[in-house]
Design a protein around this motif. Structure first.
Motif, short mmCIF file in Angstrom:
data_model
loop_
_atom_site.label_atom_id
_atom_site.label_comp_id
_atom_site.label_asym_id
_atom_site.label_seq_id
_atom_site.Cartn_x
_atom_site.Cartn_y
_atom_site.Cartn_z
N MET A 1 -11.65 -11.30 -39.79
CA MET A 1 -11.60 -11.83 -39.32
C MET A 1 -9.92 -11.72 -39.01
SD MET A 1 -12.69 -15.11 -37.50
CE MET A 1 -12.71 -15.03 -36.11
N VAL A 2 -9.39 -10.46 -37.18
CA VAL A 2 -7.28 -10.24 -37.62
C VAL A 2 -7.08 -11.67 -36.12
CG1 VAL A 2 -6.30 -8.96 -37.10
CG2 VAL A 2 -8.11 -8.31 -38.22
N ARG A 3 -6.27 -11.40 -36.12
CA ARG A 3 -5.05 -12.35 -35.26
C ARG A 3 -4.07 -11.60 -35.17
NH1 ARG A 3 -3.15 -17.90 -34.15
NH2 ARG A 3 -1.46 -17.85 -32.79
N GLU A 4 -3.71 -10.70 -34.05
CA GLU A 4 -2.38 -9.71 -34.15
C GLU A 4 -1.53 -10.99 -33.63
OE1 GLU A 4 -2.47 -6.00 -32.78
OE2 GLU A 4 -4.98 -5.57 -32.65
N GLU A 5 -0.67 -10.77 -33.30
CA GLU A 5 0.79 -11.56 -33.19
C GLU A 5 1.66 -10.97 -32.79
OE1 GLU A 5 1.04 -14.89 -33.95
OE2 GLU A 5 -0.72 -14.78 -34.59
N GLY A 6 1.68 -10.10 -31.67
CA GLY A 6 2.40 -9.05 -30.43
C GLY A 6 2.72 -7.41 -31.96
N GLU A 7 3.77 -7.23 -32.12
CA GLU A 7 4.32 -6.19 -32.35
C GLU A 7 4.86 -6.36 -33.64
OE1 GLU A 7 6.66 -2.98 -30.49
OE2 GLU A 7 5.82 -3.60 -28.55
N GLY A 8 4.53 -7.38 -34.46
CA GLY A 8 5.12 -7.98 -35.77
C GLY A 8 4.17 -8.08 -36.93
N GLY A 9 2.25 -7.94 -36.54
CA GLY A 9 1.98 -8.14 -37.42
C GLY A 9 0.64 -8.36 -36.68
N ALA A 10 0.34 -9.44 -38.15
CA ALA A 10 -1.41 -10.09 -37.96
C ALA A 10 -1.32 -10.91 -38.81
CB ALA A 10 -2.00 -8.78 -37.64
N PHE A 13 -8.02 -13.63 -41.46
CA PHE A 13 -8.57 -14.89 -42.10
C PHE A 13 -9.95 -14.38 -42.45
CE2 PHE A 13 -11.28 -17.86 -41.02
CZ PHE A 13 -11.02 -19.23 -42.12
N ASN A 14 -10.64 -14.56 -43.14
CA ASN A 14 -11.44 -15.00 -44.58
C ASN A 14 -12.25 -16.28 -44.31
OD1 ASN A 14 -13.96 -14.15 -46.35
ND2 ASN A 14 -12.17 -12.55 -47.90
N PRO A 15 -13.20 -15.80 -43.21
CA PRO A 15 -13.99 -16.70 -43.53
C PRO A 15 -14.65 -17.48 -44.22
CG PRO A 15 -15.29 -15.59 -42.46
CD PRO A 15 -13.92 -15.08 -43.21
N ASP A 16 -15.22 -16.30 -45.46
CA ASP A 16 -15.76 -16.64 -46.38
C ASP A 16 -14.98 -17.42 -47.65
OD1 ASP A 16 -17.77 -15.41 -45.22
OD2 ASP A 16 -17.43 -13.32 -46.52
N THR A 17 -14.31 -17.51 -47.63
CA THR A 17 -12.79 -17.77 -48.44
C THR A 17 -12.30 -18.67 -48.04
OG1 THR A 17 -11.22 -16.34 -48.89
CG2 THR A 17 -13.26 -15.55 -50.40
N SER A 18 -12.29 -19.06 -47.06
CA SER A 18 -11.08 -19.34 -45.81
C SER A 18 -9.98 -18.91 -46.66
CB SER A 18 -11.28 -21.25 -46.04
OG SER A 18 -11.89 -21.58 -46.01
N GLY A 19 -9.35 -17.73 -46.84
CA GLY A 19 -7.66 -17.00 -47.04
C GLY A 19 -7.76 -16.39 -46.18
N ILE A 20 -6.61 -16.86 -45.67
CA ILE A 20 -5.06 -16.34 -45.35
C ILE A 20 -4.21 -15.44 -45.59
CG2 ILE A 20 -3.47 -16.85 -42.86
CD1 ILE A 20 -4.92 -19.69 -42.43
N ARG A 21 -3.99 -14.22 -44.72
CA ARG A 21 -3.19 -12.87 -45.43
C ARG A 21 -1.78 -12.61 -43.94
NH1 ARG A 21 -3.59 -9.94 -50.36
NH2 ARG A 21 -2.31 -9.64 -49.64
N VAL A 22 -0.99 -12.56 -44.15
CA VAL A 22 -0.55 -11.90 -42.95
C VAL A 22 0.16 -10.75 -43.33
CG1 VAL A 22 1.87 -12.82 -41.90
CG2 VAL A 22 0.11 -14.59 -42.87
N LEU A 23 -0.41 -10.18 -42.51
CA LEU A 23 0.41 -8.61 -42.50
C LEU A 23 1.49 -8.10 -41.71
CD1 LEU A 23 -2.83 -6.41 -42.11
CD2 LEU A 23 -1.64 -7.28 -44.16
N ASN A 24 2.49 -7.31 -42.31
CA ASN A 24 3.60 -7.49 -41.26
C ASN A 24 3.30 -5.81 -40.35
OD1 ASN A 24 3.73 -4.86 -42.67
ND2 ASN A 24 5.41 -5.32 -43.66
#
Length: 73
Positions: A1-10, A13-24
Motif C-alpha cells: 500500500m502506498v500513501r503519498e505525502e505531497g511532493e515530498g515522497g510517500a 506499507f507491507n501488510p504481510d510484514t507490517s513493515g513501513i518504508r519512507v520514500l523521498n
C-alpha cells in the motif's frame, strides 16, 4: 500500500510484514515506474530524463542500489 505525502515522497506499507518504508520524491518516482514494463536500464534512462541535475555517472549506481534495497525488504 502506498500513501503519498505531497511532493515530498510517500510511505509504503507491507501488510504481510507490517513493515513501513519512507520514500523521498526520487524514490517515489522510481517506485511508480516499477510496473513490470521497464528493466533496470529503462529505469536508469527514465531517471536521467526526470532528474536532469543528477550526474550521469551516479544515476545507474543509485538506481541499482535503490532496487536492491527495495528487493531486500
Amino acid at each position: 500500500m502506498v500513501r503519498e505525502e505531497g511532493e515530498g515522497g510517500a510511505m509504503l506499507f507491507n501488510p504481510d510484514t507490517s513493515g513501513i518504508r519512507v520514500l523521498n520524491a526520487t524514490g517515489l518516482f522510481l517506485w511508480e515506474l516499477c510496473d513490470g514494463s521497464r528493466d533496470l536500464p529503462g529505469l536508469v534512462a527514465a531517471m536521467r530524463e526526470g532528474f536532469s541535475g543528477v550526474p550521469d555517472a551516479d544515476v545507474a549506481t543509485q538506481v541499482g542500489e535503490f532496487m536492491q534495497d527495495m528487493l531486500g525488504s
